[in-house]
Design an enzyme around this catalytic site. Structure first.
Site, PDB file in Angstrom:
ATOM      1  N   GLN A  99       0.903  -1.364  -0.410  1.00 24.58           N
ATOM      2  CA  GLN A  99       0.340  -0.216  -0.452  1.00 24.58           C
ATOM      3  C   GLN A  99       0.931   1.172  -0.128  1.00 24.58           C
ATOM      4  O   GLN A  99       1.834   1.842   0.372  1.00 24.58           O
ATOM      5  CB  GLN A  99      -0.862   0.126   1.526  1.00 24.58           C
ATOM      6  N   HIS A 101       0.509   5.611   0.376  1.00 23.44           N
ATOM      7  CA  HIS A 101      -1.013   6.715   1.126  1.00 23.44           C
ATOM      8  C   HIS A 101      -0.513   8.224   0.181  1.00 23.44           C
ATOM      9  O   HIS A 101       0.864   8.283  -0.337  1.00 23.44           O
ATOM     10  CB  HIS A 101      -0.767   7.255   2.123  1.00 23.44           C
ATOM     11  N   GLU A 136       3.309   7.781   8.250  1.00 24.68           N
ATOM     12  CA  GLU A 136       3.284   7.243   9.611  1.00 24.68           C
ATOM     13  C   GLU A 136       4.927   7.001   9.664  1.00 24.68           C
ATOM     14  O   GLU A 136       5.556   6.167   8.842  1.00 24.68           O
ATOM     15  CB  GLU A 136       2.672   5.832   9.140  1.00 24.68           C
ATOM     16  N   HIS A 266       4.736   0.212   0.222  1.00 21.67           N
ATOM     17  CA  HIS A 266       4.963  -0.943   1.647  1.00 21.67           C
ATOM     18  C   HIS A 266       4.570  -1.982   1.914  1.00 21.67           C
ATOM     19  O   HIS A 266       3.123  -1.774   2.113  1.00 21.67           O
ATOM     20  CB  HIS A 266       5.692   0.734   2.919  1.00 21.67           C
ATOM     21  N   ARG A 285      -3.973   0.463  -2.467  1.00 24.17           N
ATOM     22  CA  ARG A 285      -3.208  -0.737  -2.502  1.00 24.17           C
ATOM     23  C   ARG A 285      -2.772  -1.206  -3.632  1.00 24.17           C
ATOM     24  O   ARG A 285      -3.648  -1.157  -4.912  1.00 24.17           O
ATOM     25  CB  ARG A 285      -4.061  -1.343  -2.144  1.00 24.17           C
TER      26      ARG A 285
END
Length: 415
Positions: A99, A101, A136, A266, A285
């Protein structure tokens, strides 16, 4: 200032031991326990506990009751009255999906675009459920393995050549002829869009060659090949297995962290860690999942610039007992604090005077959080303390021989 009970998420890839042990529950747990959320995410806000340990409300409701008092004026203004981070304990016994972001600009544009066509927020094929990006950081609590970012093409070419699979030759030539981000984009796009029949014919010789190389003991890519075999067994004929051969294979030891910015492809493979992210649901994804994959949108979001693993490992600044993981994310700052109740090897207490909001998640032992002029609260392992911006400064002390907790806050000072 209150004690929080985390919101437990029971995804299939989770562990039956790690989170249960942390919370002092029976092991093995009845179901895989994947994540423990300490935050105000609308899909699973943490519970705010009374003095006797019962749930009085949830953190999202508590913040919405008085956002300025909870968040402080700068944070409330900068992040639309939301707690901008979500703090988690993550325990993976099986790989998560590949996935990435979006950036802030991509998230806003995609959210507005899907709203304009009337796509419901909960639609299976919805990509953007909010207008926020999702950087993240994960800090390992155990040995932790992941795939993260496209590695240098020259190294990937060496790996593919080492396999000596003739069926790979056209794809190897594609990257060898353009060993840069454009070549990576072309190869990844080709693999992701191959017909299932073609993937089905390509995977067996690739995985068979990986077994042969591992048995020979002469490969420089042992971890990468073992990962491909693991993924191939779990997700036969999934192009994400081939894509894993293009990515950095990362191993973290306890205390090490990895920061994943927008566009980084990642997948977490296994291990337990503390994860903090911007409070968003936006995930594109790329494989290793039965969930929706929007290939054109994923390709629009992905950053194919090769990255070295060292560039993903955040620097650490140590201030007394606090180890601060430095990232550029405006939504969060995470640090690890270890206290010694005897005061022999580490300080027995630490003072915090930075404005809130803050969450202190206890991973080992027990802490006492004492506000200036107020009654203390006790927080055991598996729970957290919530500190609102309006709360007074606090002193945190170990209430056990050894106490380890993570401190999450918004790096904005009052104006």
């Amino acid at each position: 200032m209150r004690v929080l009970e985390g919101n437990l998420r029971t995804y299939a890839w989770g562990s039956r031991t790690a989170i249960a042990s942390l919370r002092g529950r029976p092991v093995p747990s009845p179901h895989p326990e994947a994540e423990l959320w300490f935050g105000a995410h609308n899909a699973g806000p943490a519970s705010v506990l009374t003095a006797d340990g019962t749930a009085e409300t949830d953190l999202l409701t508590a913040i919405d009751t008085n956002r300025t008092a909870a968040l402080g004026t700068p944070t409330a203004a900068a992040f639309g009255g939301r707690l901008p981070f979500l703090l988690k304990v993550l325990a993976a016994e099986e790989p998560l999906s590949l996935q990435a972001h979006p950036s802030s600009e991509q998230a806003r544009e995609g959210f507005d675009r899907e709203n304009a066509i009337g796509l419901p927020i909960d639609a299976r094929d919805r990509n953007y459920r909010d207008p926020w990006h999702k950087p993240e950081l994960v800090v390992a609590l155990s040995d932790f393995d992941a795939l993260a970012g496209f590695r240098a093409p020259a190294t990937t070419i060496a790996l593919l050549r080492e396999l000596q699979v003739s069926e790979l030759d056209p794809y190897l030539g594609m990257l060898a002829g353009q060993p840069d981000s454009s070549g990576l984009r072309a190869l990844f796009t080709t693999w992701l869009t191959l017909p299932e029949q073609t993937i089905g014919a390509l995977m067996p010789p690739v995985l068979s060659a990986a077994v042969t190389l591992l048995e020979s003991g002469r490969s420089a890519f042992g971890a990468e090949l073992r990962t491909a075999l693991q993924l191939g067994e779990m997700y036969p004929n999934d192009p994400g297995v081939l894509a894993s051969l293009l990515l950095n294979r990362v191993h973290l030891t306890p205390g090490q962290g990895i920061y994943l910015p927008a566009g980084n492809l990642h997948a977490y493979l296994d291990g337990t860690g503390v994860e903090i992210m911007a409070n968003s649901d936006n995930v594109l994804r790329g494989g290793l999942t039965p969930k929706h994959i929007d290939v054109p949108e994923l390709l629009r979001v992905l950053d194919f610039t090769p990255v070295d693993v060292d560039d993903l490992i955040p620097a650490i600044r140590t201030v007394g007992a606090e180890r601060i993981y430095l990232t550029p994310a405006p939504e969060f700052r995470l640090s690890r604090i270890e206290l010694d109740g005897t005061g022999m090897t580490q300080p027995a207490s630490i003072s915090f005077d930075m404005p809130g909001p803050q969450i202190l998640a206890v991973l080992s032992g027990q802490i006492e959080v004492r506000p200036q002029g107020g009654a203390p609260i006790t927080v055991p392992a598996g729970r957290a303390a919530w500190l609102a911006d309006s709360d007074p400064d606090v002193v945190v002390r170990a209430d056990s021989a050894r106490a380890v907790f993570f401190r999450a806050l918004v790096p904005i000072r009052a104006q």
